[in-house]
Design an enzyme around this catalytic site. Structure first.
Site, PDB file in Angstrom:
ATOM      1  N   TYR A  11     -31.446 -26.532 -27.852  1.00 39.56           N
ATOM      2  CA  TYR A  11     -30.709 -26.248 -26.606  1.00 39.56           C
ATOM      3  C   TYR A  11     -31.223 -27.127 -25.461  1.00 39.56           C
ATOM      4  O   TYR A  11     -30.469 -27.924 -24.883  1.00 39.56           O
ATOM      5  CB  TYR A  11     -30.870 -24.756 -26.294  1.00 39.56           C
ATOM      6  N   TYR A 142     -46.102 -15.690 -29.180  1.00 38.21           N
ATOM      7  CA  TYR A 142     -45.362 -16.850 -28.671  1.00 38.21           C
ATOM      8  C   TYR A 142     -46.057 -17.413 -27.428  1.00 38.21           C
ATOM      9  O   TYR A 142     -46.389 -18.604 -27.366  1.00 38.21           O
ATOM     10  CB  TYR A 142     -43.913 -16.447 -28.352  1.00 38.21           C
ATOM     11  N   PHE A 170     -39.190 -20.654 -16.606  1.00 40.76           N
ATOM     12  CA  PHE A 170     -38.907 -19.228 -16.561  1.00 40.76           C
ATOM     13  C   PHE A 170     -37.623 -19.018 -17.405  1.00 40.76           C
ATOM     14  O   PHE A 170     -37.661 -19.300 -18.585  1.00 40.76           O
ATOM     15  CB  PHE A 170     -38.878 -18.741 -15.108  1.00 40.76           C
TER      16      PHE A 170
HETATM   17  P1  NAD Z   1     -34.356 -24.359 -29.561  1.00 44.53           P
HETATM   18  O1  NAD Z   1     -34.774 -23.477 -30.703  1.00 44.53           O
HETATM   19  O2  NAD Z   1     -32.898 -24.462 -29.265  1.00 44.53           O
HETATM   20  O3  NAD Z   1     -34.937 -25.829 -29.754  1.00 44.53           O
HETATM   21  C1  NAD Z   1     -36.091 -26.131 -30.484  1.00 44.53           C
HETATM   22  C2  NAD Z   1     -35.784 -27.350 -31.350  1.00 44.53           C
HETATM   23  O4  NAD Z   1     -36.976 -27.736 -32.049  1.00 44.53           O
HETATM   24  C3  NAD Z   1     -34.731 -27.053 -32.420  1.00 44.53           C
HETATM   25  O5  NAD Z   1     -33.798 -28.113 -32.463  1.00 44.53           O
HETATM   26  C4  NAD Z   1     -35.534 -26.961 -33.711  1.00 44.53           C
HETATM   27  O6  NAD Z   1     -34.756 -27.317 -34.841  1.00 44.53           O
HETATM   28  C5  NAD Z   1     -36.686 -27.912 -33.431  1.00 44.53           C
HETATM   29  N1  NAD Z   1     -37.935 -27.609 -34.167  1.00 44.53           N
HETATM   30  C6  NAD Z   1     -38.619 -26.436 -34.191  1.00 44.53           C
HETATM   31  N2  NAD Z   1     -39.718 -26.562 -34.955  1.00 44.53           N
HETATM   32  C7  NAD Z   1     -39.728 -27.846 -35.407  1.00 44.53           C
HETATM   33  C8  NAD Z   1     -40.613 -28.588 -36.233  1.00 44.53           C
HETATM   34  N3  NAD Z   1     -41.709 -28.034 -36.766  1.00 44.53           N
HETATM   35  N4  NAD Z   1     -40.328 -29.883 -36.485  1.00 44.53           N
HETATM   36  C9  NAD Z   1     -39.215 -30.475 -35.962  1.00 44.53           C
HETATM   37  N5  NAD Z   1     -38.341 -29.817 -35.174  1.00 44.53           N
HETATM   38  C10 NAD Z   1     -38.604 -28.516 -34.905  1.00 44.53           C
HETATM   39  O7  NAD Z   1     -35.158 -23.820 -28.294  1.00 44.53           O
HETATM   40  P2  NAD Z   1     -34.883 -24.120 -26.744  1.00 44.53           P
HETATM   41  O8  NAD Z   1     -34.317 -22.910 -26.131  1.00 44.53           O
HETATM   42  O9  NAD Z   1     -34.193 -25.415 -26.617  1.00 44.53           O
HETATM   43  O10 NAD Z   1     -36.379 -24.271 -26.212  1.00 44.53           O
HETATM   44  C11 NAD Z   1     -37.011 -25.541 -26.188  1.00 44.53           C
HETATM   45  C12 NAD Z   1     -38.451 -25.375 -25.762  1.00 44.53           C
HETATM   46  O11 NAD Z   1     -38.489 -24.775 -24.474  1.00 44.53           O
HETATM   47  C13 NAD Z   1     -39.260 -24.471 -26.685  1.00 44.53           C
HETATM   48  O12 NAD Z   1     -40.518 -25.059 -26.863  1.00 44.53           O
HETATM   49  C14 NAD Z   1     -39.374 -23.177 -25.914  1.00 44.53           C
HETATM   50  O13 NAD Z   1     -40.575 -22.517 -26.204  1.00 44.53           O
HETATM   51  C15 NAD Z   1     -39.355 -23.657 -24.468  1.00 44.53           C
HETATM   52  N6  NAD Z   1     -38.829 -22.655 -23.526  1.00 44.53           N
HETATM   53  C16 NAD Z   1     -37.504 -22.294 -23.589  1.00 44.53           C
HETATM   54  C17 NAD Z   1     -37.010 -21.348 -22.678  1.00 44.53           C
HETATM   55  C18 NAD Z   1     -35.555 -20.933 -22.688  1.00 44.53           C
HETATM   56  O14 NAD Z   1     -35.168 -20.094 -21.846  1.00 44.53           O
HETATM   57  N7  NAD Z   1     -34.709 -21.485 -23.564  1.00 44.53           N
HETATM   58  C19 NAD Z   1     -37.880 -20.759 -21.739  1.00 44.53           C
HETATM   59  C20 NAD Z   1     -39.220 -21.165 -21.707  1.00 44.53           C
HETATM   60  C21 NAD Z   1     -39.670 -22.135 -22.593  1.00 44.53           C
END
Ligand code: NAD
Length: 327
Positions: A11, A142, A170
């Site tokens: 995302y 997490y 956030f």
């Molecule tokens: P998401 O799950 O949509 O994206 C994560 C991506 O990483 C996916 O495309 C997944 O296939 C890939 N991935 C995971 N493990 C992997 C691995 N071992 N090797 C290769 N690819 C791998 O999540 P998101 O919502 O886009 O979040 C992205 C980052 O932002 C994350 O690290 C999350 O902790 C952080 N975050 C997100 C939010 C939110 O509100 N979405 C809030 C705080 C922090």
């Protein structure tokens, strides 16, 4: 020079890819598609499908991509509830992935990394808004895994020439302005997409958990940040590191919270749908208010929020109504 986006099919990562390209960067992506979508990455971006924990795969990527000037690191498991049930799986992917990435940076002399951290590293803070001086005390695996990753980057930056910026988000929400990419999680846990699923008729109702919190309307207050604002912070952080900025951490939010009821009312206004709702009991461990103090990002990165909640929900609705079943 190339920016390598780890987790670029997810995302947040897919929006980073799009905006980096728009700003003229050469971009390549690594993703194992565990939660990401191949269609979220444009065909003209070099795409390496594999796991960041896989050393030989990563060595091939870094050998092929000869001109990496920086990494953006989004890949992680990020569901709080799932992390409580499967802590080892979370530490393996999030911390294990980070080990290989730091080793690759050292081996291939890549100097800069911008990294997704999270408000979950603060646990249940005693103060709000939450600044970088607020103590970090995660209450789930997490958040703990992300705090460990922050510390690993700190020690690696002390020992080598690498510099990093950890951005603690956030609540991220919204979608691209053109409506082509957006949020498509299999197990949706975020409030805005769940509300929009009700607007689309995919769920019957939205439950608001508790209206007796110490907030103006009694429902929980959270800090929503628009995707475009969030990615701008990543690009500014990378530019800052390239210009010689020292390693640092920043809390990213709008510094303005919105209550659950405000989010619901804004979604009703934007979608022009009724969106049936019901009031449920409080959930254990939900703080009254989680709002970021982003003053430091303003001062050091010259980063400021431009988009408000209505803009966020308009873009999210544009994406969800155009892609009711995701990609
Ligand atoms: P998401 O799950 O949509 O994206 C994560 C991506 O990483 C996916 O495309 C997944 O296939 C890939 N991935 C995971 N493990 C992997 C691995 N071992 N090797 C290769 N690819 C791998 O999540 P998101 O919502 O886009 O979040 C992205 C980052 O932002 C994350 O690290 C999350 O902790 C952080 N975050 C997100 C939010 C939110 O509100 N979405 C809030 C705080 C922090």
């Amino acid at each position: 020079m190339t920016v390598l986006v780890l987790g670029g099919a997810g995302y947040v990562g897919s929006h980073a890819v799009m905006m980096l390209q728009e700003k003229g960067y050469d971009v390549a992506v690594v993703d194992n598609l565990v939660t990401g979508h191949r269609k979220a990455v444009p065909d003209d971006v070099r795409f390496y499908e594999g796991d960041v924990r896989d050393r030989s795969f990563m060595e091939k990527v870094f050998t092929t991509e000869k001109k990496i000037e920086g990494l953006m690191h989004f890949c992680a498991y990020s569901l709080v509830g799932e992390s409580m049930e499967k802590p080892a799986m979370y530490f393996d992917n999030n911390v294990g992935g980070c080990i290989t990435i730091l080793e690759m940076m050292e081996e291939f002399n890549v100097k800069h990394i911008v990294f997704s951290s999270t408000a979950a590293t603060f646990g249940i803070p005693k103060e709000s808004p939450i600044s970088e001086r607020t103590p970090q005390a995660p209450i789930n695996p997490y958040g703990e895994s992300k705090l460990i990753m922050e510390k690993m980057m700190h020690w690696q930056s002390q020992a080598t020439e690498m510099t990093y910026v950890a951005l603690r988000y956030f609540n991220v929400a919204g979608a691209s302005n053109d409506g082509h990419i957006g949020e498509a999680h299999k197990n949706e846990t975020h409030l805005i997409p769940i509300i929009l699923q009700v607007a689309l008729g995919q769920r019957e109702t939205i439950t608001i958990y508790g209206d007796d919190y110490n907030t103006p309307d009694g429902t929980c207050v959270r800090d929503y940040i628009d995707m475009e604002d969030l990615i701008n912070a990543h690009i500014k952080a990378l530019e800052y590191l390239k210009a010689g900025g020292k390693s640092d951490q920043f809390n990213l939010g709008s510094s303005k919270g919105y209550s659950n009821l405000e989010v619901l009312e804004t979604a009703r206004k934007v979608t022009q749908k009724e969106i049936p709702s019901q009031m449920g009991a409080r959930r254990p461990g939900d703080p009254d208010s989680l709002v970021a103090d982003s003053t430091k990002a303003g001062e050091i990165l010259d980063w400021h929020v431009e988009n408000d909640l209505e803009h966020i929900i308009k873009n999210a609705w544009n994406w969800h109504s155009g892609h009711p079943n995701g990609y």
